[in-house]
Design a protein around this motif. Structure first.
Motif, PDB file in Angstrom:
ATOM      1  N   ARG A  83     -13.110 -37.369  68.242  1.00  0.00           N
ATOM      2  CA  ARG A  83     -14.024 -36.768  67.271  1.00  0.00           C
ATOM      3  C   ARG A  83     -14.971 -35.824  67.985  1.00  0.00           C
ATOM      4  O   ARG A  83     -15.612 -36.203  68.958  1.00  0.00           O
ATOM      5  CB  ARG A  83     -14.805 -37.846  66.520  1.00  0.00           C
ATOM      6  CG  ARG A  83     -15.669 -37.342  65.381  1.00  0.00           C
ATOM      7  CD  ARG A  83     -16.246 -38.530  64.633  1.00  0.00           C
ATOM      8  NE  ARG A  83     -17.024 -38.126  63.470  1.00  0.00           N
ATOM      9  CZ  ARG A  83     -18.334 -37.893  63.488  1.00  0.00           C
ATOM     10  NH1 ARG A  83     -18.992 -38.048  64.633  1.00  0.00           N
ATOM     11  NH2 ARG A  83     -18.970 -37.534  62.391  1.00  0.00           N
ATOM     12  N   ASN A 110      -8.056 -29.326  62.366  1.00  0.00           N
ATOM     13  CA  ASN A 110      -8.301 -29.810  61.012  1.00  0.00           C
ATOM     14  C   ASN A 110      -9.760 -30.234  60.897  1.00  0.00           C
ATOM     15  O   ASN A 110     -10.236 -31.078  61.657  1.00  0.00           O
ATOM     16  CB  ASN A 110      -7.381 -30.978  60.675  1.00  0.00           C
ATOM     17  CG  ASN A 110      -7.561 -31.454  59.251  1.00  0.00           C
ATOM     18  OD1 ASN A 110      -7.845 -30.658  58.362  1.00  0.00           O
ATOM     19  ND2 ASN A 110      -7.415 -32.743  59.033  1.00  0.00           N
ATOM     20  N   ASN A 112     -12.710 -32.226  59.625  1.00  0.00           N
ATOM     21  CA  ASN A 112     -12.939 -33.520  58.978  1.00  0.00           C
ATOM     22  C   ASN A 112     -14.068 -33.430  57.954  1.00  0.00           C
ATOM     23  O   ASN A 112     -13.961 -33.963  56.857  1.00  0.00           O
ATOM     24  CB  ASN A 112     -13.240 -34.577  60.035  1.00  0.00           C
ATOM     25  CG  ASN A 112     -13.327 -35.960  59.451  1.00  0.00           C
ATOM     26  OD1 ASN A 112     -12.627 -36.291  58.504  1.00  0.00           O
ATOM     27  ND2 ASN A 112     -14.211 -36.785  59.987  1.00  0.00           N
ATOM     28  N   SER A 113     -15.164 -32.772  58.310  1.00  0.00           N
ATOM     29  CA  SER A 113     -16.273 -32.543  57.377  1.00  0.00           C
ATOM     30  C   SER A 113     -17.000 -31.282  57.807  1.00  0.00           C
ATOM     31  O   SER A 113     -17.014 -30.909  58.988  1.00  0.00           O
ATOM     32  CB  SER A 113     -17.238 -33.733  57.342  1.00  0.00           C
ATOM     33  OG  SER A 113     -17.960 -33.828  58.552  1.00  0.00           O
ATOM     34  N   THR A 130     -17.420 -31.395  61.936  1.00  0.00           N
ATOM     35  CA  THR A 130     -16.783 -32.480  62.692  1.00  0.00           C
ATOM     36  C   THR A 130     -15.279 -32.269  62.661  1.00  0.00           C
ATOM     37  O   THR A 130     -14.696 -31.989  61.605  1.00  0.00           O
ATOM     38  CB  THR A 130     -17.141 -33.851  62.102  1.00  0.00           C
ATOM     39  OG1 THR A 130     -16.733 -33.906  60.736  1.00  0.00           O
ATOM     40  CG2 THR A 130     -18.639 -34.094  62.188  1.00  0.00           C
ATOM     41  N   LEU A 131     -14.669 -32.412  63.827  1.00  0.00           N
ATOM     42  CA  LEU A 131     -13.233 -32.198  63.987  1.00  0.00           C
ATOM     43  C   LEU A 131     -12.597 -33.452  64.561  1.00  0.00           C
ATOM     44  O   LEU A 131     -13.187 -34.110  65.431  1.00  0.00           O
ATOM     45  CB  LEU A 131     -12.954 -31.014  64.923  1.00  0.00           C
ATOM     46  CG  LEU A 131     -13.617 -29.673  64.593  1.00  0.00           C
ATOM     47  CD1 LEU A 131     -13.393 -28.695  65.743  1.00  0.00           C
ATOM     48  CD2 LEU A 131     -13.063 -29.113  63.306  1.00  0.00           C
ATOM     49  N   ASN A 132     -11.414 -33.783  64.098  1.00  0.00           N
ATOM     50  CA  ASN A 132     -10.583 -34.811  64.706  1.00  0.00           C
ATOM     51  C   ASN A 132      -9.464 -34.101  65.461  1.00  0.00           C
ATOM     52  O   ASN A 132      -8.520 -33.595  64.857  1.00  0.00           O
ATOM     53  CB  ASN A 132     -10.009 -35.753  63.643  1.00  0.00           C
ATOM     54  CG  ASN A 132     -11.076 -36.666  63.063  1.00  0.00           C
ATOM     55  OD1 ASN A 132     -12.064 -36.966  63.721  1.00  0.00           O
ATOM     56  ND2 ASN A 132     -10.878 -37.103  61.839  1.00  0.00           N
ATOM     57  N   SER A 227     -21.577 -41.900  60.187  1.00  0.00           N
ATOM     58  CA  SER A 227     -20.258 -41.802  59.557  1.00  0.00           C
ATOM     59  C   SER A 227     -19.445 -43.075  59.763  1.00  0.00           C
ATOM     60  O   SER A 227     -18.746 -43.526  58.844  1.00  0.00           O
ATOM     61  CB  SER A 227     -19.505 -40.588  60.116  1.00  0.00           C
ATOM     62  OG  SER A 227     -20.201 -39.395  59.832  1.00  0.00           O
ATOM     63  N   ASP A 231     -17.858 -45.503  56.889  1.00  0.00           N
ATOM     64  CA  ASP A 231     -16.441 -45.886  56.880  1.00  0.00           C
ATOM     65  C   ASP A 231     -16.282 -47.389  56.701  1.00  0.00           C
ATOM     66  O   ASP A 231     -15.451 -47.858  55.902  1.00  0.00           O
ATOM     67  CB  ASP A 231     -15.768 -45.434  58.180  1.00  0.00           C
ATOM     68  CG  ASP A 231     -15.644 -43.918  58.273  1.00  0.00           C
ATOM     69  OD1 ASP A 231     -15.655 -43.256  57.218  1.00  0.00           O
ATOM     70  OD2 ASP A 231     -15.540 -43.405  59.403  1.00  0.00           O
TER      71      ASP A 231
END
Length: 282
Positions: A83, A110, A112-113, A130-132, A227, A231
Motif C-alpha cells: 500500500r 490501480n 484504491n482511493s 492510495t495505491l495497491n 482504513s 476494513d
C-alpha cells in the motif's frame, strides 16, 4: 528433552523469535517444554470450528500458555501487494484530476482511493491517493512524471512517513437479522430484532462509531478512523446484514515532530534518516 528442543527451534524460527531463547534451551536452562507444539502455519488453524479449541482461557500449565501464544500470534504478511500513500498539491482548475489519474493509469497502477478538495488557499487543491501496487513496482518514476505536470505544484510520498490517517464510513444496517423480512410482529420475532439491534450497537460502541440516523427498517452508522480499522469494522458487521455502505477514502497529514529546547537539529535529522547533504542551502 532432546526431541523437544528441535521442535522449539523450528517454532521459534517460524515466529521470528531471537536466537537467545533456543540457545538458552540448549545450555540446559530449566524449562518445562510443552508436550505438543503446533506451528502457526498448521492447516487446522484455517478451520473455523477449531477457533474455540485453540483458544484456552483457563491456562494452568506451561504447555497451554505456550500453545496459546503460538496459536494466536499472527504470521508476518509477505504478500506481493504493498500500500502506497501519495499526496499531491495541484491547481484548482478543471481537468487536473484527469491528468493525474491518466498518468497513474498509463503506468498500470490501480487507484484504491482518491480524495481531492480545496485547501485553506482557494486556488490550491490537495489530492490524497492510495495505491495497491506490487512489490518492486517503480512508483518513484510515476511521482516524477506527476511532478512534471504543469498544474502540479508538488507530490509527496507518505508511504514511509509517520502520518495521521483518517477515513469516514457510512454504513446502513438492517434492523432485522438475515432471513427475517421484518414483517412478522410476533413476540419471538420482536425479541430477535431487539437482540439484533443491541448487538449492532454494542459492536459500534467498541469501535467508537455513532448511530447518525434511524428508520423503521434500518439504521445508519458513522465511523471515522484508519482504513485498516474500517476494513475490520465492515468484516465484523457483514454477518448482521449490511444494506449499503459508502467510504470517503483515506486522508493523511504528517505527524507533528516533538522537539525540546536544547536538542541538536543535526542530530534529529540523522536520527530520522535524513541525508543532510541533500538539503538545500540554509
Amino acid at each position: 528433552m532432546r526431541r523437544i528442543i528441535p521442535r522449539l527451534l523450528g517454532a521459534s524460527r517460524s515466529l521470528g523469535l531471537p536466537r537467545a531463547l533456543p540457545s538458552a534451551l540448549t545450555r540446559g536452562v530449566p524449562f518445562s517444554a510443552p508436550r505438543r507444539l503446533i506451528s502457526i502455519r498448521d492447516p487446522s488453524m484455517l478451520d473455523p470450528n477449531y477457533e474455540y479449541e485453540r483458544l484456552r482461557t483457563n491456562v494452568t500449565t506451561p504447555e497451554d500458555a505456550v500453545n496459546n501464544i503460538l496459536y494466536n500470534t499472527p504470521a508476518v504478511s509477505r504478500g506481493p501487494v504493498q500500500r502506497r500513500t501519495i499526496s499531491a498539491l495541484v491547481n484548482n482548475h478543471p481537468g487536473v484530476l484527469v491528468q493525474v489519474t491518466g498518468v497513474l493509469a498509463a503506468r498500470g497502477f490501480n487507484i484504491n482511493s482518491l480524495v481531492v478538495a480545496t485547501t485553506e488557499v482557494p486556488d490550491l487543491s490537495r489530492m490524497t491517493i492510495t495505491l495497491n501496487v506490487k512489490k518492486g513496482s517503480n512508483v518513484s518514476q510515476a511521482i516524477k512524471q506527476l511532478e512534471g505536470l504543469v498544474e502540479v505544484w508538488a507530490v509527496l510520498d507518505y508511504s514511509e512517513t509517520a502520518v495521521v490517517e483518517r477515513e469516514l464510513l457510512l454504513v446502513k444496517m438492517a434492523h432485522h437479522p438475515p432471513g427475517d423480512n421484518g414483517l412478522d410482529q410476533g413476540g419471538d420475532s420482536k425479541m430477535k430484532r431487539h437482540a439484533h439491534r443491541a448487538a449492532i450497537k454494542s459492536l459500534a460502541e467498541v469501535f467508537k462509531a455513532e448511530v447518525v440516523d434511524v428508520g423503521s427498517q434500518d439504521l445508519t452508522i458513522q465511523l471515522c478512523g484508519k482504513s485498516s480499522r474500517i476494513d475490520n469494522f465492515i468484516k465484523l458487521m457483514k454477518p448482521f446484514g449490511i444494506i449499503e455502505s459508502s467510504r470517503s477514502g483515506a486522508m493523511a497529514v504528517p505527524r507533528s515532530r516533538i522537539s525540546f529546547e536544547g536538542d541538536d537539529e543535526e542530530q534529529l535529522l540523522e536520527d530520522e534518516g535524513v541525508d543532510v547533504t541533500m538539503l538545500p542551502p540554509g
